[in-house]
Design a protein around this motif. Structure first.
Motif, PDB file in Angstrom:
ATOM      1  N   TYR A 157       0.839  -1.209   0.000  1.00 52.04           N
ATOM      2  CA  TYR A 157       0.000   0.000   0.000  1.00 52.04           C
ATOM      3  C   TYR A 157       0.871   1.255   0.000  1.00 52.04           C
ATOM      4  CZ  TYR A 157      -3.376   3.403   1.874  1.00 52.04           C
ATOM      5  OH  TYR A 157      -4.169   4.504   2.071  1.00 52.04           O
ATOM      6  N   LEU A 158       1.830   1.306   0.912  1.00 55.51           N
ATOM      7  CA  LEU A 158       2.687   2.499   1.006  1.00 55.51           C
ATOM      8  C   LEU A 158       3.592   2.618  -0.222  1.00 55.51           C
ATOM      9  CD1 LEU A 158       3.676   2.409   4.802  1.00 55.51           C
ATOM     10  CD2 LEU A 158       1.919   3.798   3.705  1.00 55.51           C
ATOM     11  N   PHE A 184      -6.063   5.690  -3.473  1.00 56.27           N
ATOM     12  CA  PHE A 184      -5.334   6.719  -2.729  1.00 56.27           C
ATOM     13  C   PHE A 184      -6.088   8.052  -2.718  1.00 56.27           C
ATOM     14  CE2 PHE A 184      -2.160   3.787  -4.574  1.00 56.27           C
ATOM     15  CZ  PHE A 184      -1.877   3.115  -3.402  1.00 56.27           C
ATOM     16  N   SER A 185      -6.701   8.398  -3.864  1.00 57.31           N
ATOM     17  CA  SER A 185      -7.486   9.641  -3.904  1.00 57.31           C
ATOM     18  C   SER A 185      -8.659   9.533  -2.930  1.00 57.31           C
ATOM     19  CB  SER A 185      -8.019   9.899  -5.307  1.00 57.31           C
ATOM     20  OG  SER A 185      -6.971  10.235  -6.146  1.00 57.31           O
ATOM     21  N   TYR A 186      -9.310   8.361  -2.952  1.00 58.93           N
ATOM     22  CA  TYR A 186     -10.451   8.167  -2.062  1.00 58.93           C
ATOM     23  C   TYR A 186     -10.015   8.315  -0.594  1.00 58.93           C
ATOM     24  CZ  TYR A 186     -14.055   5.782   0.609  1.00 58.93           C
ATOM     25  OH  TYR A 186     -15.003   5.486   1.553  1.00 58.93           O
ATOM     26  N   VAL A 187      -8.923   7.652  -0.250  1.00 56.95           N
ATOM     27  CA  VAL A 187      -8.436   7.674   1.140  1.00 56.95           C
ATOM     28  C   VAL A 187      -8.040   9.091   1.550  1.00 56.95           C
ATOM     29  CG1 VAL A 187      -6.542   6.916   2.633  1.00 56.95           C
ATOM     30  CG2 VAL A 187      -7.744   5.257   1.217  1.00 56.95           C
ATOM     31  N   ARG A 188      -7.326   9.776   0.663  1.00 56.08           N
ATOM     32  CA  ARG A 188      -6.825  11.125   1.002  1.00 56.08           C
ATOM     33  C   ARG A 188      -7.953  12.109   1.268  1.00 56.08           C
ATOM     34  NH1 ARG A 188      -2.791  10.339  -3.518  1.00 56.08           N
ATOM     35  NH2 ARG A 188      -0.858   9.830  -2.457  1.00 56.08           N
ATOM     36  N   HIS A 189      -9.116  11.857   0.685  1.00 61.28           N
ATOM     37  CA  HIS A 189     -10.224  12.796   0.865  1.00 61.28           C
ATOM     38  C   HIS A 189     -11.243  12.296   1.891  1.00 61.28           C
ATOM     39  CE1 HIS A 189      -9.287  15.785  -2.207  1.00 61.28           C
ATOM     40  NE2 HIS A 189      -8.673  14.786  -2.801  1.00 61.28           N
ATOM     41  N   ALA A 239       1.434   3.751  -3.152  1.00 62.25           N
ATOM     42  CA  ALA A 239       1.052   5.160  -2.966  1.00 62.25           C
ATOM     43  C   ALA A 239       2.204   6.073  -3.351  1.00 62.25           C
ATOM     44  CB  ALA A 239       0.645   5.410  -1.516  1.00 62.25           C
ATOM     45  N   PRO A 247     -13.616  12.820  -9.209  1.00 60.92           N
ATOM     46  CA  PRO A 247     -14.587  13.596  -8.434  1.00 60.92           C
ATOM     47  C   PRO A 247     -13.945  14.650  -7.525  1.00 60.92           C
ATOM     48  CG  PRO A 247     -14.314  11.412  -7.491  1.00 60.92           C
ATOM     49  CD  PRO A 247     -13.438  11.458  -8.692  1.00 60.92           C
ATOM     50  N   TYR A 248     -12.619  14.729  -7.505  1.00 62.49           N
ATOM     51  CA  TYR A 248     -11.955  15.632  -6.559  1.00 62.49           C
ATOM     52  C   TYR A 248     -11.290  16.814  -7.257  1.00 62.49           C
ATOM     53  CZ  TYR A 248     -12.396  11.304  -3.984  1.00 62.49           C
ATOM     54  OH  TYR A 248     -12.883  10.171  -3.420  1.00 62.49           O
ATOM     55  N   ARG A 297     -16.904   7.276  -4.188  1.00 65.48           N
ATOM     56  CA  ARG A 297     -17.055   8.063  -2.954  1.00 65.48           C
ATOM     57  C   ARG A 297     -18.521   8.414  -2.695  1.00 65.48           C
ATOM     58  NH1 ARG A 297     -15.505  14.383  -2.986  1.00 65.48           N
ATOM     59  NH2 ARG A 297     -15.406  14.762  -0.773  1.00 65.48           N
ATOM     60  N   VAL A 318      -3.019  17.547  -1.030  1.00 66.48           N
ATOM     61  CA  VAL A 318      -3.344  16.254  -0.409  1.00 66.48           C
ATOM     62  C   VAL A 318      -2.140  15.336  -0.305  1.00 66.48           C
ATOM     63  CG1 VAL A 318      -5.823  16.070  -0.899  1.00 66.48           C
ATOM     64  CG2 VAL A 318      -4.163  15.327  -2.613  1.00 66.48           C
ATOM     65  N   ASN A 377      -9.379  15.925 -10.601  1.00 69.72           N
ATOM     66  CA  ASN A 377      -8.948  14.530 -10.539  1.00 69.72           C
ATOM     67  C   ASN A 377     -10.177  13.673 -10.262  1.00 69.72           C
ATOM     68  OD1 ASN A 377      -7.420  12.153 -10.057  1.00 69.72           O
ATOM     69  ND2 ASN A 377      -7.242  12.663  -7.883  1.00 69.72           N
ATOM     70  N   LEU A 387      -5.515   5.160   7.331  1.00 67.18           N
ATOM     71  CA  LEU A 387      -4.712   4.551   6.267  1.00 67.18           C
ATOM     72  C   LEU A 387      -3.909   5.617   5.518  1.00 67.18           C
ATOM     73  CD1 LEU A 387      -7.642   2.514   4.608  1.00 67.18           C
ATOM     74  CD2 LEU A 387      -6.178   1.712   6.433  1.00 67.18           C
ATOM     75  N   PRO A 388      -3.100   6.414   6.204  1.00 69.20           N
ATOM     76  CA  PRO A 388      -2.399   7.493   5.483  1.00 69.20           C
ATOM     77  C   PRO A 388      -1.483   6.945   4.387  1.00 69.20           C
ATOM     78  CG  PRO A 388      -1.498   7.228   7.688  1.00 69.20           C
ATOM     79  CD  PRO A 388      -2.694   6.341   7.618  1.00 69.20           C
ATOM     80  N   PRO A 389      -1.669   7.383   3.139  1.00 68.41           N
ATOM     81  CA  PRO A 389      -0.837   6.841   2.062  1.00 68.41           C
ATOM     82  C   PRO A 389       0.615   7.334   2.127  1.00 68.41           C
ATOM     83  CG  PRO A 389      -2.837   7.857   1.181  1.00 68.41           C
ATOM     84  CD  PRO A 389      -2.714   8.285   2.604  1.00 68.41           C
ATOM     85  N   LEU A 422     -17.444   6.799 -12.291  1.00 68.06           N
ATOM     86  CA  LEU A 422     -16.392   7.813 -12.385  1.00 68.06           C
ATOM     87  C   LEU A 422     -15.146   7.245 -11.701  1.00 68.06           C
ATOM     88  CD1 LEU A 422     -15.740  10.732 -13.224  1.00 68.06           C
ATOM     89  CD2 LEU A 422     -16.644  11.504 -11.061  1.00 68.06           C
ATOM     90  N   ALA A 423     -14.089   7.101 -12.497  1.00 64.58           N
ATOM     91  CA  ALA A 423     -12.893   6.433 -11.970  1.00 64.58           C
ATOM     92  C   ALA A 423     -12.186   7.276 -10.915  1.00 64.58           C
ATOM     93  CB  ALA A 423     -11.928   6.165 -13.116  1.00 64.58           C
ATOM     94  N   GLU A 424     -11.698   6.610  -9.907  1.00 62.97           N
ATOM     95  CA  GLU A 424     -10.847   7.273  -8.909  1.00 62.97           C
ATOM     96  C   GLU A 424      -9.943   6.208  -8.302  1.00 62.97           C
ATOM     97  OE1 GLU A 424     -12.685   8.443  -4.992  1.00 62.97           O
ATOM     98  OE2 GLU A 424     -14.494   7.761  -6.009  1.00 62.97           O
ATOM     99  N   ILE A 474      -7.044  -2.220   3.930  1.00 70.52           N
ATOM    100  CA  ILE A 474      -6.228  -1.902   2.742  1.00 70.52           C
ATOM    101  C   ILE A 474      -6.528  -2.875   1.602  1.00 70.52           C
ATOM    102  CG2 ILE A 474      -3.832  -2.072   1.886  1.00 70.52           C
ATOM    103  CD1 ILE A 474      -2.942  -0.655   4.468  1.00 70.52           C
ATOM    104  N   SER A 527     -19.441   8.767  -8.451  1.00 64.37           N
ATOM    105  CA  SER A 527     -18.160   8.170  -8.053  1.00 64.37           C
ATOM    106  C   SER A 527     -18.342   7.135  -6.944  1.00 64.37           C
ATOM    107  CB  SER A 527     -17.219   9.265  -7.563  1.00 64.37           C
ATOM    108  OG  SER A 527     -17.755   9.839  -6.398  1.00 64.37           O
ATOM    109  N   GLU A 566      -8.205  18.950  -6.760  1.00 58.24           N
ATOM    110  CA  GLU A 566      -6.972  18.944  -5.972  1.00 58.24           C
ATOM    111  C   GLU A 566      -6.252  20.279  -6.105  1.00 58.24           C
ATOM    112  OE1 GLU A 566      -6.739  16.394  -4.235  1.00 58.24           O
ATOM    113  OE2 GLU A 566      -7.209  14.558  -5.326  1.00 58.24           O
TER     114      GLU A 566
END
Lengths: 414, 275
Positions: free
Chosen positions: A21-22, B168-173, A25, A58-59, B70, A74, A56, B181-183, B163-165, B143, B68, A61
């Motif tokens: 995972y890390l 990591f984007s999901y987790v960060r937001h 990432a 749905p987000y 999310r 982020v 990005n 689960l900090p990436p 909608l693709a994501e 994870i 999405s 950034e």
């Protein structure tokens, strides 16, 4: 034995899952962008910092793009976010903190509170003195700290302001030999009721003994009516901590009227801004103490764009900008004579639309779009020549679509 | 070392039924929650399409936008975050139970543990290791589960509506997952390192209570409060210290607290706790 085996699988699962995972990432960051020099000196591009949003999925950034690359909010670590939240977002102060961490420790204020030349770094803080009553009494002290850059010695002194005032802002400080000129925006002190008209005062503080020799109240020569007020704004300068010959201020005239009965409280009043078609720049010369006014030609009522001012020891520039064109008028200092006029359209800059601007030393940086992508063009103010062209490019075209990038503002590191 | 591993295995074995139940609840609840969300969303889309005479998913997406992972998850967030919160709560409680069940469980197991012909301090490390393994095990499960749930979303949702994501984007937001689960590797070690120190501090407080009972309870509460205060104190020094100095100071305090808690626990286990 079975227990050992299960436990080993469990630990292996943890290590593998978290490690992967890390690792993944770190290996799959958000799309990377950078400012690429297309024409001119690449050093120009290194001073630029673009802030924007990258769509990005749905987000949205938040991203910062420089010549070195991009950094997403982020993707910042907790420490980076912590550091970011405690560091002033003022390039001049960031530079001073990096160069003189001991002197700058815990004391930032605004860059107008600092002065530096080759020998000295000076900081001024205005401190209220309440004389024990707990109520503002309009008495202040100037707390001056000086750092001798050559030997690293620090000296501090306090000077009592002789006048009773309601100080709003330190506009600038300049070291003139053994005195410190302090330009303040203040109102005459009143215990209650409405404020009078804003004043610009220049105090001269002796750096030997802290004596204040005078508190010159500058006359703008505007003959304001009772219901009129002015707002003074600093004109953009290349480095507000640097030694300057002049204090340059732009004046906006305001007409004020009291709140209708029943809505007014003691210290609140409604202020209506008169649209200023005529711009005035007040020029105070520190050496001579003389004040000059530059009254610029009126702006046509049809003009619906952005007006900005820039000044340095050589001249003053008025920028009038719309999405389609920019018009720069430069006036020489000290004689205030018109110097050069530059008129450029978006097409001249190979741009589709002009969006934002930022000032640098003798530079105007224009953020625009070119072939749908964010781009920057730099003009030399004294000559009007294009000296730099740069564009935002994606590091790996496949992963980054620059069309999803919107730049909202630009800053220039002095 | 063998004795320490044996003790860890024993601790893992004593909790495995509850632990397996927690893992099962997480997998079932999150999968079921996502399945229900997607089903009801597609139903809603069909209903809307009928109502507005939209013929295709592509047209629907053009008018109403894509949905999405999310957003789908947020329709049934309780199914998603509920088990996570339950796991956190149970593990927090187990930080205490891992000691107290030895005293108050069947046959007062602590008599046997403390009489073992080996250093009692191994017991402390074994329990600390077990807690960290329980925590990290659930983290690892989440994870693994997230990409599987995303694959399920992509499988069940019509391509035109999805909608693709990235995970990591999901987790960060995500307000909770960005902490759990900090990436960013540095954040991961920081958060779980802090958790590790916090568990040692609580263990020291528990052992104080076991050593001196009521007086120990008061001492333990004071110790935990003081540790929290000391650990967060550098944050209030932002007007005199630079961020890297505050960070360094907090790191140093964390290390001192860890070493102090280990020393207190070791001393109490060796000299004060009697059976």
């Amino acid at each position: 034995m079975k227990r050992y085996f299960i436990a080993a699988i469990f630990v292996g699962f943890i290590v593998l899952a978290i490690g992967l995972y890390l690792g993944l990432a770190a290996a799959s960051p958000l799309p990377s962008f950078r400012i690429e020099t297309l024409e001119g000196d690449s050093e120009e591009g290194k001073a630029l910092r673009l802030m924007g949003i990258f769509e990005n999925g749905p987000y949205n950034e938040t991203v910062e793009i420089t010549a070195e690359g991009s950094k997403y909010a982020v993707e910042r670590s907790v420490y980076e976010r912590f550091r970011y939240s405690l560091t002033p977002d003022i390039p001049e102060l960031e530079r001073l903190i990096a160069a003189y961490p001991g002197f700058m420790r815990g004391k930032y204020f605004s860059s107008a509170n600092y002065y530096q030349d080759e020998e000295w770094l000076v900081r001024l803080r205005v401190q209220d003195t309440y004389a024990g009553s707990g109520i503002k009494e309009g008495r202040y002290k100037f707390m001056v700290d000086m750092l001798d850059k050559k030997n690293g010695q620090k000296r501090s002194l306090a000077a009592e302001v002789p006048d009773r005032l309601d100080i709003r802002k330190v506009m600038d400080i300049q070291k003139l030999g053994d005195t410190l000129a302090v330009a303040l925006l203040a109102y005459p002190f009143q215990q209650s009721g409405f404020h009078d008209i804003a004043e610009l005062r220049i105090y001269h503080v002796s750096l030997e003994n802290g004596q204040i020799s005078d508190g010159e109240k500058l006359d703008f020569g505007l003959n304001l009516q009772a219901n009129q007020d002015i707002r003074l704004y600093e004109v953009s300068v290349p480095d507000s901590t640097a030694s300057q010959k002049y204090l340059l201020l732009e004046a906006t005239l305001l007409e004020t009227e009291p709140m209708p009965a029943g809505n007014a409280s003691n210290n609140v009043r409604l202020e209506r801004t008169i649209p200023t078609r005529e711009h005035r720049i007040f020029i105070y010369e520190y050496e001579t103490g003389k004040m000059n006014t530059l009254t610029l030609p009126s702006v046509s009522p049809e003009f619906d764009g952005n007006i900005q001012f820039y000044g340095d020891d050589g001249g003053i520039v008025r920028l009038m900008m719309t999405g389609e064109e920019i018009h720069l008028s430069r006036y020489r200092l000290p004689d205030l004579r018109p110097d050069n006029e530059i008129q450029l359209t978006a097409a001249d800059l190979k741009a589709e639309s002009l969006e934002k601007t930022a000032w640098g030393k003798d530079r105007l940086y224009i953020l625009h779009t070119a072939r749908g992508l964010p781009a920057v063009t730099a003009l030399e103010l004294s000559s009007g020549n294009v000296v730099y062209r740069g564009a935002v490019t994606a590091a790996k075209a496949a992963s980054a679509n620059p069309e999803n990038l919107r730049i909202s503002y630009m800053t220039v590191r002095p | 070392m063998i004795r320490y591993i044996k003790l860890v295995l024993m601790e893992l074995h004593r909790f495995w039924k509850i632990y397996a139940a927690l893992a099962a609840i997480t997998v079932i609840s999150q999968t079921a929650g996502l399945w229900m969300s997607i089903r009801s969303h597609i139903k809603r889309v069909h209903w809307e399409m009928e109502l507005t005479s939209i013929g295709t998913y592509a047209e629907f997406a053009k008018t109403y936008g894509r949905t999405s992972f999310r957003s789908i998850v947020s329709f049934n967030e309780l199914f998603f975050m509920g088990p996570v919160m339950i796991c956190i709560a149970v593990l927090l409680i187990y930080v205490f139970l891992i000691w107290y069940r030895d005293w108050y469980g069947k046959n007062a197991f602590v008599y046997r543990l403390l009489m073992l012909p080996a250093s009692r301090f191994r017991l402390f490390w074994a329990k600390l290791t077990a807690i960290m393994l329980f925590v990290l095990g659930l983290v690892a499960l989440q994870i693994v589960l997230l990409p599987l749930l995303m694959a399920m979303y992509r499988q069940m949702m019509p391509a035109e509506l999805s909608l693709a994501e990235s995970v990591f984007s999901y987790v960060r937001h995500h307000i909770v997952f960005q902490i759990l689960l900090p990436p960013h590797a540095a954040d991961f070690f920081l958060y779980y390192g802090l958790g590790f120190v916090a568990v040692t501090v609580v263990f020291a407080a528990i052992l104080m209570e076991r050593a001196w009972r009521l007086k120990g309870l008061i001492a333990g509460i004071l110790y935990v409060s003081a540790a929290t205060l000391v650990m967060t104190f550098p944050l209030s020094l932002d007007y005199v210290l630079y961020p890297h100095e505050i960070w360094g100071l907090m790191g140093g305090i964390g290390l001192v607290l860890f070493l102090a808690s280990v020393w207190i626990s070791r001393t109490l286990l060796a000299k004060k706790i009697t059976v």
